[in-house]
Design an enzyme around this catalytic site. Structure first.
Site, mmCIF file in Angstrom:
data_model
loop_
_atom_site.group_PDB
_atom_site.id
_atom_site.type_symbol
_atom_site.label_atom_id
_atom_site.label_comp_id
_atom_site.label_asym_id
_atom_site.label_seq_id
_atom_site.Cartn_x
_atom_site.Cartn_y
_atom_site.Cartn_z
ATOM 1 N N LYS A 83 0.852 -1.185 0.000
ATOM 2 C CA LYS A 83 0.000 0.000 0.000
ATOM 3 C C LYS A 83 0.890 1.237 0.000
ATOM 4 O O LYS A 83 1.900 1.292 0.710
ATOM 5 C CB LYS A 83 -0.907 -0.017 1.234
ATOM 6 C CG LYS A 83 -1.895 1.149 1.301
ATOM 7 C CD LYS A 83 -2.809 1.026 2.515
ATOM 8 C CE LYS A 83 -3.797 2.183 2.598
ATOM 9 N NZ LYS A 83 -4.710 2.066 3.757
ATOM 10 N N SER A 106 -9.593 2.311 3.003
ATOM 11 C CA SER A 106 -8.717 3.012 2.083
ATOM 12 C C SER A 106 -7.736 2.112 1.336
ATOM 13 O O SER A 106 -7.046 2.567 0.413
ATOM 14 C CB SER A 106 -7.918 4.072 2.860
ATOM 15 O OG SER A 106 -7.092 3.464 3.850
ATOM 16 N N SER A 144 -9.965 -0.001 7.338
ATOM 17 C CA SER A 144 -9.404 0.105 5.991
ATOM 18 C C SER A 144 -8.672 -1.125 5.481
ATOM 19 O O SER A 144 -8.193 -1.129 4.355
ATOM 20 C CB SER A 144 -8.476 1.318 5.901
ATOM 21 O OG SER A 144 -9.222 2.510 5.908
#
Length: 496
Positions: free
Chosen positions: A75, A150, A174
């Protein structure tokens, strides 16, 4: 080969059915072919293949560990030397870190090969991955739908088999919510279990990194490498290292019948997780999963988490307050985007931040600055912290009568792209079942357990499993038992 799990790929490498370089080339080719999903924001084939060649050399010497040569995506909130680290923001569009985040460094030290950086909501603020400066991510199961957020780039990458695993972060859901929306397995460890050093901060008392992969067993392998004390992170907890795979495939209690491996396991079902707002198709999948657990010998126990509804206002006081402080460093001087034209220094600050931050980040900075301002600090921030403590106490009361807590990871399946962009409150409500777990600092995970109905028949549903502090190994055991009895985690989108 691309559909294999980490465990299966490890066996393939050991049997010399493929090399680390061949695996890297396979996934790089798939990433390039799936650009339309927008799951990745930065790929560097030369860097990836150099790591893969080094892994092959280790394996040829008979060295290396359980993860050597296996590919992973990170990420874009984890700073990664050699790759851009943007946190999904124009503010950091071309930033390259001189060092690796601890999570990245530990996985590379374990021999893993970095495939690239995945897309995300800007500074991890969002539930749909539509807030990225680099564009929205599409859900591989239904490209008209969001992948969750996210960590939506990571969930989409794993679901589309562009990577066998990815890192994510979870501040209020998330990892778990995008894992649910994309039909993958993801775990948020106990707060402090995984180092936050080098993870671009959103809300420091909530942020926690974790793995996303096809299965609980894969997540356990990754957590072995990711977790552990880090003196560079003041929130890192000093605990002995443990093997998170040690309970996998084992009965819950010694002497259990092979057909009832989970006999003695008490599963708490919060009344508040099964009330108004839970979609019928999600409820049906969760109920079916719970029946599967009963068939494995587990007992369902009613529990109550009475402050669940308060988790939304509490979170949206505490998290923005911390974000407004953390993001003050992005001023156009020390980090990030600087406006091209400005008058004095103050004007440069204003224009740089106005141009660099997106609408959702600006909204949360404003909210955070307001609740921390003179005259409102006691009324909002301190009051929210008091309720946060009560939320944590509610969980401890529930765990007196159960071993794990289960329920939906999200009240609905993934919604259409653009459906909630103009209504932030509706977006915030999507995290109602995950926020309280984060506020309490507990470990939680999502495992695939079915699909929606009707027009949503291609959109996955995730079962949330919540454990008590530092109980990840047992939580993973419970998830693994379900995945040994079902094949939801093996389902892939059409064309994959």
């Amino acid at each position: 080969m691309h559909a294999k799990s980490l465990t299966e790929l490890r066996a393939a490498l050991a049997a010399k059915e493929c090399s680390a370089v061949e695996l890297a080339q396979l996934y790089l080719k798939r990433i390039d072919a799936a650009r339309d999903l927008n799951a990745f924001v930065h790929v560097d084939a030369d860097l990836t293949l150099a790591q893969a060649k080094a892994a092959d050399a280790e394996l040829a010497r008979g060295a290396g560990g359980a993860l050597t040569g296996l590919p992973i995506a990170h990420k874009d909130v984890f700073v990664t030397r050699g790759w851009r680290s943007t946190a999904g923001s124009k503010m950091l569009a071309n930033y390259e870190s001189p060092f690796d985040a601890t999570v990245v460094a530990r996985l590379q030290a374990a021999g893993m090969v970095t495939l690239g950086k995945t897309n995300m909501d800007e500074f991890a603020m969002g539930s749909s991955n539509e807030n990225s400066a680099f564009g929205a991510v599409k859900n591989p199961w239904d490209t008209n739908a969001v992948p969750g957020g996210s960590s939506g780039g990571s969930s989409a990458a794993v679901a589309a088999r562009l990577a066998p695993a990815a890192t994510g972060t979870d501040t209020g859901g998330s990892i778990r919510q995008p894992a649910s929306f994309a039909g993958v397995t993801g775990i948020k460890p106990t707060y402090g279990r995984v180092s936050r050093y080098g993870m671009i901060a959103f809300a420091s008392s909530l942020d926690q990194g974790g793995p996303m992969a096809q299965s609980a067993s894969d997540c356990a392998l990754l957590l072995n490498a990711m977790s552990g004390f880090d003196e560079r992170d003041s929130t890192s907890l000093e605990r002995e290292d443990e093997d998170f795979t040690r309970h996998l495939g084992q009965p819950w209690a010694a002497g259990n019948d092979a057909g009832k491996p989970l006999a003695g396991l008490r599963i708490g079902l919060p009344n508040e997780y099964f009330g108004d707002g839970l979609a019928d198709d999600v409820r049906a999948s969760i109920d079916a999963a719970l029946k599967a657990y009963e068939a494995l010998g587990a007992t369902l126990v009613p529990v109550s988490l009475p402050k669940t509804e308060l988790s939304i206002p509490v979170y949206y006081v505490i998290a923005p307050a911390e974000a407004s402080s953390n993001l003050s460093r992005f001023d156009g001087v020390r980090f990030g985007h600087r406006a091209a034209q400005y008058g004095d220094l103050l004007d440069m600050y204003k224009k740089s931040r106005a141009e660099g931050f997106g609408p959702e980040v600006k909204r949360r900075i404003l909210v955070g600055a307001y609740v921390l301002s003179h005259g409102y600090y006691d009324a909002y921030y301190l009051q929210a912290q008091k309720i946060r403590r009560i939320i944590a106490q509610d969980f401890q009361e529930a765990f007196k009568s159960c071993d794990v807590i289960m329920g939906p990871a999200s009240p609905t399946v993934a919604w259409d792209l653009g459906a909630k962009g103009d209504d932030p409150v509706q977006m915030y409500l999507a995290d109602i079942y995950t926020l309280s777990v984060s506020l309490a600092g507990l470990p939680g995970m999502s495992v695939p357990c079915g699909f929606g109905a009707g027009a949503n028949a291609k959109r996955p549903v995730g079962l949330q499993i919540i454990g008590n502090y530092f109980n990840e190994a047992r939580m993973l055991q419970v998830a693994d038992a379900f995945q040994r009895a079902t094949d939801w985690h093996k389902q892939v989108p059409a064309g994959v």
